[in-house]
Design an enzyme around this catalytic site. Structure first.
Site, PDB file in Angstrom:
ATOM      1  N   ASP A 243       0.861  -1.197   0.000  1.00 25.42           N
ATOM      2  CA  ASP A 243       0.000   0.000   0.000  1.00 25.42           C
ATOM      3  C   ASP A 243       0.888   1.234   0.000  1.00 25.42           C
ATOM      4  OD1 ASP A 243      -2.217   1.765   0.207  1.00 25.42           O
ATOM      5  OD2 ASP A 243      -3.293   0.341   1.458  1.00 25.42           O
TER       6      ASP A 243
ATOM      7  N   HIS B 203     -13.104  -0.135  -6.812  1.00 24.78           N
ATOM      8  CA  HIS B 203     -14.295   0.719  -6.783  1.00 24.78           C
ATOM      9  C   HIS B 203     -13.956   2.189  -6.523  1.00 24.78           C
ATOM     10  CE1 HIS B 203     -15.451   0.738  -2.179  1.00 24.78           C
ATOM     11  NE2 HIS B 203     -14.180   0.994  -2.368  1.00 24.78           N
TER      12      HIS B 203
ATOM     13  N   GLY C 268       4.406   1.368  -1.971  1.00 28.10           N
ATOM     14  CA  GLY C 268       4.596   1.652  -3.380  1.00 28.10           C
ATOM     15  C   GLY C 268       3.358   2.262  -3.997  1.00 28.10           C
ATOM     16  N   ASP C 269       3.412   2.450  -5.295  1.00 23.74           N
ATOM     17  CA  ASP C 269       2.343   3.070  -6.070  1.00 23.74           C
ATOM     18  C   ASP C 269       1.834   2.050  -7.077  1.00 23.74           C
ATOM     19  OD1 ASP C 269       0.706   4.494  -7.783  1.00 23.74           O
ATOM     20  OD2 ASP C 269       2.116   6.150  -8.091  1.00 23.74           O
ATOM     21  N   PHE C 270       0.586   1.558  -6.880  1.00 25.60           N
ATOM     22  CA  PHE C 270       0.099   0.487  -7.764  1.00 25.60           C
ATOM     23  C   PHE C 270      -0.234   0.964  -9.169  1.00 25.60           C
ATOM     24  CE2 PHE C 270      -3.879   1.012  -4.947  1.00 25.60           C
ATOM     25  CZ  PHE C 270      -4.439   1.996  -5.738  1.00 25.60           C
TER      26      PHE C 270
END
Length: 329
Positions: free
Chosen positions: A191, A237, A217-219
């Protein structure tokens, strides 16, 4: 119709009760409005009126001696119960929430989220720079995880997954429960930095440090590679189709050829047993610009990201949680 028009006052009354910790004050038995007011430093006459309204909606109970007690659903306003919704009551009530809710017509007219209109940035940008909002948001997600995961273990079999990456897993409640159920499985909690310390704490308390890594991290850019399972619970969502597909494409690049994509989302279904899914859909419109989706809408974004939707498994969760399973196409 008059009750429906006025219902926002019940949400704000629940916020008042949560802010004052009323359910916890009543844990040892009924109390009068005067006793509650003395304990919280508010006006007794005003608090009595709020309590009466919440009695009418089954949150509290009132006896002939004008004393108040916690009703069964009011138990979820206690701070220390499993699945406590006190953080949600605090998050979706108060002045900030009232401003957001008041911009629903703007959202309908423009497609812009209320949060972006008010603050000039998205919800997740706020969380990165506002520790208090991030703390409350993560508490809400942890409490929702308990409700959202209800029945999932019974409805869906995670066996065969040797390594499960929980993307956007917050403080790790879901992943911890899954790892405890499947002792041969290893996990990665992934996350943004605002959730890192809370995630480390959850994993440590669950005794899972030797089986689970916590990674920030950055997904939108990358996720841990090569795992057999990728779980995203209440993540997709939050985003419109374009961004949802972008996230899933990142997962597609990382997943093992025989891997499973597992979304745990509130699904819109015909004749659903609860109003929560459609209300959650409006919440997404207001706060993130995302949406709840039907099975066919999930099938479409899976296909666009290089996945095939293999099945959707409904659960008994009060959030309408559905396991949306996919495999690389």
């Amino acid at each position: 119709m008059l009750e429906l028009i006025s219902i926002q006052r019940i949400s704000q009354s629940i916020y008042v009760a949560a802010s004052l910790g009323i359910a916890d004050l009543l844990a040892d038995g009924p109390k009068s409005a005067e006793q509650l007011a003395n304990a919280t430093g508010v006006q007794a006459a005003s608090l009595r009126r709020v309590m009466r309204a919440l009695v009418g909606f089954g949150v509290f109970a009132q006896d002939g001696a004008d004393r108040f007690a916690v009703a069964p659903i009011g138990e979820f306003l206690k701070a220390d119960v499993a699945g406590s919704l006190r953080p949600a009551a605090l998050n979706y009530g108060g002045e900030d929430a009232a401003l957001i809710e008041g911009l629903l017509l703007h959202c309908v007219k423009t497609g812009e989220s209320a949060v972006n209109k008010l603050y000039g940035e998205g919800r997740f940008s706020q969380l990165q720079r506002d520790p208090k909002k991030a703390e409350l948001f993560n508490a809400v997600m942890t409490s929702f995880s308990t409700l959202h995961l209800a029945g999932v273990m019974e409805a869906y079999d995670f066996s065969g997954i040797t390594k499960l990456v929980d993307i956007g897993g917050g403080h790790g409640k879901n992943l911890a429960e899954i790892l405890k159920r499947y002792p041969e499985m290893r996990g990665v909690l992934f996350d943004m930095p605002h959730a890192f310390e809370g995630g480390k704490e959850t994993i440590a308390k669950a005794g899972l440090n030797d089986r689970c890594d916590v990674v920030s991290g950055d997904f939108f850019k990358s996720v841990p590679v090569g795992a057999q399972g990728y779980l995203l619970s209440r993540v997709i969502h939050d985003w419109d189709d374009e961004k949802a597909i972008a996230i899933l494409k990142v997962v597609r690049r990382a997943i093992a050829p025989d891997g499973r994509l597992i979304l745990l989302e509130t699904m819109l279904r015909p004749g659903q047993r609860s109003l929560y899914p459609v209300l959650s859909d409006l919440n997404m419109m207001l706060r993130t610009g995302g949406c709840e989706r039907t099975e066919e809408e999930y099938r479409a974004i899976y296909r666009a990201a290089g996945f095939e939707l293999t099945r959707s498994v409904e659960t008994i969760s009060p959030t309408g949680a559905t396991v949306v399973e996919g495999k690389p196409a």
